[in-house]
Design a protein around this motif. Structure first.
Motif, short mmCIF file in Angstrom:
data_model
loop_
_atom_site.label_atom_id
_atom_site.label_comp_id
_atom_site.label_asym_id
_atom_site.label_seq_id
_atom_site.Cartn_x
_atom_site.Cartn_y
_atom_site.Cartn_z
N SER A 108 12.13 11.83 13.95
CA SER A 108 11.65 13.16 13.56
C SER A 108 12.20 13.59 12.21
N GLY A 109 13.33 12.99 11.82
CA GLY A 109 13.94 13.35 10.56
C GLY A 109 13.62 12.41 9.40
N GLY A 110 12.81 11.40 9.64
CA GLY A 110 12.47 10.48 8.59
C GLY A 110 12.42 9.05 9.08
N VAL A 111 12.44 8.12 8.15
CA VAL A 111 12.32 6.70 8.45
C VAL A 111 13.58 5.99 8.00
N SER A 112 14.12 5.17 8.87
CA SER A 112 15.25 4.32 8.54
C SER A 112 14.81 2.87 8.64
N THR A 113 15.22 2.06 7.69
CA THR A 113 14.80 0.67 7.66
C THR A 113 16.00 -0.25 7.61
N TYR A 114 15.78 -1.46 8.10
CA TYR A 114 16.81 -2.47 8.10
C TYR A 114 16.14 -3.83 7.98
N VAL A 115 16.70 -4.66 7.13
CA VAL A 115 16.22 -6.01 6.95
C VAL A 115 17.34 -6.97 7.31
N ALA A 116 16.99 -8.00 8.05
CA ALA A 116 17.99 -8.95 8.51
C ALA A 116 18.69 -9.61 7.34
N ASP A 117 19.97 -9.93 7.55
CA ASP A 117 20.77 -10.50 6.48
C ASP A 117 20.16 -11.77 5.91
N SER A 118 19.56 -12.57 6.76
CA SER A 118 19.06 -13.86 6.34
C SER A 118 17.93 -13.79 5.33
N VAL A 119 17.23 -12.65 5.29
CA VAL A 119 16.08 -12.53 4.38
C VAL A 119 16.16 -11.30 3.50
N ARG A 120 17.27 -10.59 3.54
CA ARG A 120 17.36 -9.30 2.86
C ARG A 120 17.11 -9.40 1.36
N ALA A 121 17.55 -10.47 0.76
CA ALA A 121 17.39 -10.63 -0.68
C ALA A 121 15.95 -10.89 -1.08
N ARG A 122 15.11 -11.27 -0.13
CA ARG A 122 13.76 -11.70 -0.45
C ARG A 122 12.66 -10.87 0.19
N PHE A 123 12.96 -10.20 1.28
CA PHE A 123 11.94 -9.45 2.03
C PHE A 123 12.18 -7.96 1.90
N THR A 124 11.10 -7.21 1.89
CA THR A 124 11.16 -5.76 1.83
C THR A 124 10.21 -5.17 2.86
N ILE A 125 10.69 -4.17 3.59
CA ILE A 125 9.85 -3.48 4.55
C ILE A 125 9.50 -2.11 3.99
N SER A 126 8.27 -1.71 4.19
CA SER A 126 7.81 -0.41 3.73
C SER A 126 6.69 0.06 4.63
N GLN A 127 6.28 1.29 4.43
CA GLN A 127 5.22 1.83 5.28
C GLN A 127 4.33 2.77 4.50
N ASP A 128 3.13 2.89 4.97
CA ASP A 128 2.18 3.87 4.49
C ASP A 128 1.84 4.74 5.69
N ASN A 129 2.46 5.88 5.76
CA ASN A 129 2.31 6.73 6.93
C ASN A 129 0.86 7.23 7.09
N ALA A 130 0.20 7.48 5.99
CA ALA A 130 -1.17 7.96 6.08
C ALA A 130 -2.10 6.92 6.70
N LYS A 131 -1.78 5.65 6.51
CA LYS A 131 -2.59 4.57 7.06
C LYS A 131 -2.02 3.99 8.34
N ASN A 132 -0.93 4.55 8.83
CA ASN A 132 -0.26 4.03 10.02
C ASN A 132 0.00 2.53 9.90
N THR A 133 0.47 2.13 8.74
CA THR A 133 0.64 0.73 8.44
C THR A 133 2.06 0.43 8.00
N LEU A 134 2.60 -0.63 8.53
CA LEU A 134 3.91 -1.14 8.16
C LEU A 134 3.72 -2.45 7.42
N TYR A 135 4.41 -2.60 6.31
CA TYR A 135 4.27 -3.79 5.48
C TYR A 135 5.56 -4.60 5.48
N LEU A 136 5.39 -5.88 5.31
CA LEU A 136 6.50 -6.77 5.06
C LEU A 136 6.17 -7.59 3.82
N GLN A 137 6.84 -7.27 2.72
CA GLN A 137 6.67 -8.02 1.49
C GLN A 137 7.65 -9.17 1.49
#
Length: 125
Positions: free
Chosen positions: A55-84
């Motif tokens: 209710s207060g926002g979005v918190s994200t976490y990326v696993a250590d093994s891929v943190r340097a290379r992967f990024t998680i993000s979201q588009d709330n208007a589209k109800n979509t979660l991305y993994l770059q």
């Protein structure tokens, strides 16, 4: 009922990039965890990245093994979660799943009760 659908997988050479998308629908609350998991043949299913929608926002976490290379993000208007996924390695080859659980937890894969169908990511030269 919550439904999830992944897309964006494919075949790429080492060093390449892919962006996965997870479209979610049917949530009755903003308090939920939506996460990316992956599973390669013979391996355990492992968590890749997590997004907790509170209710207060979005918190994200990326696993250590891929943190340097992967990024998680979201588009709330589209109800979509991305993994770059950048700088992909053969070890990243797996079926990638989007999963969700309603509530406050963002834990291991056994805690998630909603799953997408999976999308195949293959990294090879």
């Amino acid at each position: 009922q919550v439904q999830l659908a992944e897309s964006g997988g494919g075949s790429v050479q080492p060093g390449g990039s892919l962006r996965l998308a997870c479209v979610a629908s049917g949530f009755s609350t903003n308090n939920k965890c939506v996460a990316w998991f992956r599973q390669a043949p013979g391996n355990e299913r492992e968590g890749v990245a997590y997004a907790y929608f509170g209710s207060g926002g979005v918190s994200t976490y990326v696993a250590d093994s891929v943190r340097a290379r992967f990024t998680i993000s979201q588009d709330n208007a589209k109800n979509t979660l991305y993994l770059q996924m950048n700088s992909l390695k053969p070890e990243d080859t797996a079926v990638y799943y989007c999963a969700a659980v309603i509530g406050w937890i963002c834990g291991a894969w056994t805690e998630y009760n909603y799953w997408g169908q999976g999308t195949q990511v293959t990294v090879s030269s």
